[in-house]
Design an enzyme around this catalytic site. Sequence first.
Site, short mmCIF file in Angstrom:
data_model
loop_
_atom_site.label_atom_id
_atom_site.label_comp_id
_atom_site.label_asym_id
_atom_site.label_seq_id
_atom_site.Cartn_x
_atom_site.Cartn_y
_atom_site.Cartn_z
N HIS A 69 -1.90 -5.57 1.48
CA HIS A 69 -3.60 -6.03 1.40
C HIS A 69 -3.28 -7.72 1.34
CE1 HIS A 69 -7.15 -6.98 0.35
NE2 HIS A 69 -7.17 -7.64 -0.88
N GLU A 91 -9.68 -10.06 -7.67
CA GLU A 91 -9.02 -9.39 -7.26
C GLU A 91 -7.54 -9.53 -8.43
OE1 GLU A 91 -9.67 -8.26 -2.56
OE2 GLU A 91 -7.34 -9.13 -3.84
N ASN A 97 -1.75 0.45 7.15
CA ASN A 97 -1.40 -1.38 7.32
C ASN A 97 -0.62 -1.81 6.39
OD1 ASN A 97 -3.63 -1.85 5.54
ND2 ASN A 97 -4.67 -3.00 6.96
N ARG A 108 2.27 -7.35 8.82
CA ARG A 108 1.50 -6.04 9.62
C ARG A 108 2.48 -4.92 10.99
NH1 ARG A 108 -3.44 -7.31 7.89
NH2 ARG A 108 -4.38 -6.59 5.66
N THR A 117 -5.69 -6.97 10.89
CA THR A 117 -5.63 -5.70 10.09
C THR A 117 -5.12 -4.88 10.71
OG1 THR A 117 -8.35 -6.25 8.99
CG2 THR A 117 -7.42 -4.41 8.68
N PHE A 156 -15.36 3.88 6.59
CA PHE A 156 -14.57 4.19 6.85
C PHE A 156 -13.89 3.99 5.24
CE2 PHE A 156 -14.54 -0.94 7.91
CZ PHE A 156 -14.10 -0.56 6.39
N ARG A 206 -2.94 -14.44 4.87
CA ARG A 206 -3.25 -13.75 6.03
C ARG A 206 -2.70 -13.90 6.61
NH1 ARG A 206 -7.48 -10.82 4.38
NH2 ARG A 206 -8.45 -11.03 5.99
N LYS A 266 0.30 -1.29 -0.04
CA LYS A 266 0.25 0.04 0.11
C LYS A 266 0.84 1.12 -0.01
CE LYS A 266 -3.93 -2.57 2.80
NZ LYS A 266 -5.03 -2.16 3.32
N TYR A 271 -12.58 -1.59 -3.94
CA TYR A 271 -13.17 -1.49 -2.38
C TYR A 271 -15.06 -1.68 -1.95
CZ TYR A 271 -7.85 -1.23 -0.23
OH TYR A 271 -7.37 -2.31 0.13
#
Length: 140
Positions: free
Chosen positions: A118, A129, A115, A105, A94, A60, A88, A12, A52
């Site tokens: 993704h 995606e 964070n 993270r 998150t 948010f 994950r 990100k 998203y």
Amino acid sequence: MSKGNKTLTMIKPDAVENNNIGGILKMINEAGFRINAMKYTRLTQAQASQFYAVHKERPFYNDLVSFMTSGPIVAAILEKDNAVEDFRKLIGATNPANAEAGTIRKVYAESIERNAVHGSDSDDNARIEGDFFFSSLERS
Ligand code: CMP
């Protein structure tokens, strides 16, 4: 049901801005993922809104779209057995305040929004995606 072997990640804008592309890719490779496709790009407002869209009703959402368009990202399709679940685990919670030691993270995220990375949350979304970012010519 058999588990898929691909997932989609984005590094990100916070992590790109902080020069953490290399460190994050190193953690990804060391955890046994191979890179199937990769690009450095910047999302438009329309693209981030679409990516998203599932979060459209969340409080948010606007902040998230604005953050995700604030600078360049790196998108990649990663390959490994059980890719979605294992990735994950590698990225951690998150909210980095809840991320376990050794997760991406925990090392690189600044906040629940900034964070660092993704990861797709299901095999179906990994396909959607992956198709969002990459044409068949861009994948190995
Ligand atoms: P990610 O899992 O990549 O996709 C949804 C993103 O929404 C999530 O990462 C967070 O970065 C972001 N986000 C921002 N605020 C929140 C929040 N309060 N709860 C969950 N996700 C949030």
